[in-house]
Design an enzyme around this catalytic site. Structure first.
Site, mmCIF file in Angstrom:
data_model
loop_
_atom_site.group_PDB
_atom_site.id
_atom_site.type_symbol
_atom_site.label_atom_id
_atom_site.label_comp_id
_atom_site.label_asym_id
_atom_site.label_seq_id
_atom_site.Cartn_x
_atom_site.Cartn_y
_atom_site.Cartn_z
ATOM 1 N N TYR A 13 1.023 -1.281 -0.017
ATOM 2 C CA TYR A 13 -0.083 0.173 -0.033
ATOM 3 C C TYR A 13 0.831 1.126 -0.038
ATOM 4 O O TYR A 13 1.895 1.495 0.787
ATOM 5 C CB TYR A 13 -1.059 -0.138 1.367
ATOM 6 C CG TYR A 13 -1.704 1.355 1.430
ATOM 7 C CD1 TYR A 13 -3.184 1.521 1.072
ATOM 8 C CD2 TYR A 13 -1.156 2.449 2.151
ATOM 9 C CE1 TYR A 13 -3.599 2.572 1.173
ATOM 10 C CE2 TYR A 13 -1.868 3.674 2.232
ATOM 11 C CZ TYR A 13 -2.994 3.817 1.821
ATOM 12 O OH TYR A 13 -3.795 4.947 1.902
ATOM 13 N N GLU A 45 -3.503 7.250 -3.906
ATOM 14 C CA GLU A 45 -3.319 6.018 -3.302
ATOM 15 C C GLU A 45 -3.312 4.935 -4.244
ATOM 16 O O GLU A 45 -3.899 4.810 -5.358
ATOM 17 C CB GLU A 45 -4.632 5.999 -2.433
ATOM 18 C CG GLU A 45 -4.642 4.600 -1.671
ATOM 19 C CD GLU A 45 -5.723 4.644 -0.772
ATOM 20 O OE1 GLU A 45 -5.943 4.844 0.125
ATOM 21 O OE2 GLU A 45 -6.873 3.895 -1.536
#
Ligand code: GDP
Ligand code: MN
Length: 387
Positions: free
Chosen positions: A101, A189
């Protein structure tokens, strides 16, 4: 403005962030054609602005044209938590060794940028934050200093990514930060950021929120805008030039000034109600503007009562009152109105309203009284606080 995944990936690509080759499709045949272009195996991905598409069945691997056809048929039209899928993104499937992530966002309280990296990717980051907060490495970045390659490397090291992924991930972080800053985003993101079996690091998903205040610097954003899934109420309000944000409640709100509109939402919440929207009609409250505002609110199926909260400044109370009365003549309203009118020439304004009062048009002297009345009426108590 939130971008769809495929738009986010196009944005990433401008900054040199590696993404998979693919194309969009709005129909099953198109999906098959795009799959043939991308090369099998492919992933068929629902384009909706909501996370967790994978879990909802909106992301499927396909090895053949027939499989693409089946998945495209199933996913187009699918409802993923209130978002209906109208478009697919088909990309060449990647082999995954690990899922990570990475993101940059604003840390408003600290007045800094915030970078986050985790070796636990592919799942909801909120869940990781709740279960295992230490699994997320964080770095506050002073916008003046920016992010150096060394900073990026430290962040990756701290997150504990696999050794073979660290250089590639750090390179992507530097590019992602540029995308965030030069691309004028509020959020970028990548979840998951993947490591492939042959040692490449690559963005498999993209979430990008652009900062609307920077739109004047980015004429190229127009291409994103046409395809946004806009709330039909917001679309109508924007066409009428109103500052409107749709919410989920049943009390329609009209106020003048953004601050007063925000306070109006608060007071409705405070007395146990749920606002249906934010609507700031701005400085003036002419009959035309008031009629437009009432029309937008009238088009909202959920609205049960309307709370008009006006504080006269330069705009005088009698003008506002006349505007409301005239607007009522133009719009056939489904819900009763509660008005709180204060400020310049409020007494004259209230006198005008008084002549038109009924159980469909009620005037209340204070914001709190008016909010209680509007909420009571939304809850089906037509007498409200009148007794
Ligand atoms: P989200 O569920 O909306 O976040 O959609 P993602 O694009 O993140 O995809 C969800 C999951 O699908 C990923 O975490 C992967 O596990 C899987 N996935 C997506 N693309 C691929 C791919 O190219 N190959 C493989 N093997 N899995 C993929
Ligand atoms: Mn994802």
């Amino acid at each position: 403005m939130d971008l769809f995944e495929y738009q986010g990936k196009q944005y990433f690509a401008r900054f040199g962030i590696p993404v998979s080759a693919g194309g969009v499709a709005d129909a099953v045949d198109e999906a098959v054609a795009q799959a043939q272009r991308a090369g099998f195996p492919v992933v068929v991905k629902a384009q909706v602005q909501v996370g967790g598409r994978g879990k909802a069945g909106g992301i499927k691997l396909a090895n053949t044209a027939d499989e693409v056809r089946t998945h495209a048929q199933n996913i187009l039209g699918m409802d993923i938590r209130g978002h209906v899928v109208k478009r697919l993104w088909i990309e060449h499937a990647s082999d995954i060794k690990k899922e990570y992530y990475a993101s940059f966002t604003l840390d408003r309280a600290a007045k800094k940028h915030l970078g986050m990296v985790s070796a636990r990717g592919g799942i909801d980051i909120e869940q990781v934050a709740a279960e295992d907060p230490k699994a997320i490495a964080r770095l506050q970045i002073d916008p003046v200093d920016g992010l150096t390659e060394a900073n990026a490397r430290e962040l990756v090291d701290e997150a504990g990514l696999d050794q073979e992924a660290r250089q590639g991930a750090a390179d992507i972080l530097v590019k992602l930060y540029r995308c965030f800053v030069e691309g004028d985003a509020d959020l970028v993101e990548i979840n998951p950021l993947i490591l492939t079996p042959d040692g490449r690091v690559h963005a498999l998903d993209a979430k990008v929120t652009l900062d609307d205040n920077a739109a004047f610097r980015h004429p190229e954003w127009d291409e994103f805008r046409g395809l946004q899934e806009m709330d039909p109420r917001e679309k109508m309000a924007h066409e009428k030039g109103l500052q409107y944000v749709g919410l989920d409640g049943d009390v329609g709100i009209i106020a003048n000034g953004a601050g007063l509109a925000m306070s109006t939402l608060d007071v409705v919440n405070q007395v146990g109600g749920k606002p249906a929207n934010f609507l700031d009609i701005g400085g003036g409250a002419s009959a035309a503007v008031m009629a437009s505002a009432l029309e937008v609110i009238n088009g909202d199926e959920k609205v049960k009562s309307i709370f008009i909260n006006i504080f006269g400044g330069i705009t005088r109370g009698e003008e506002v009152a006349n505007g409301i009365v005239e607007a009522l003549g133009r719009v056939q309203l489904k819900s009763p109105i509660v008005i709180r009118l204060d400020g310049t020439n409020a007494a004259q304004g209230r006198a005008i309203l008084k002549e038109h009062e009924s159980d469909r048009l009620i005037s209340r002297p204070t914001m709190l009284d008016a909010a209680r009345q509007a909420v009571a009426m939304a809850h089906g108590d037509s007498q409200g606080e009148r007794a």
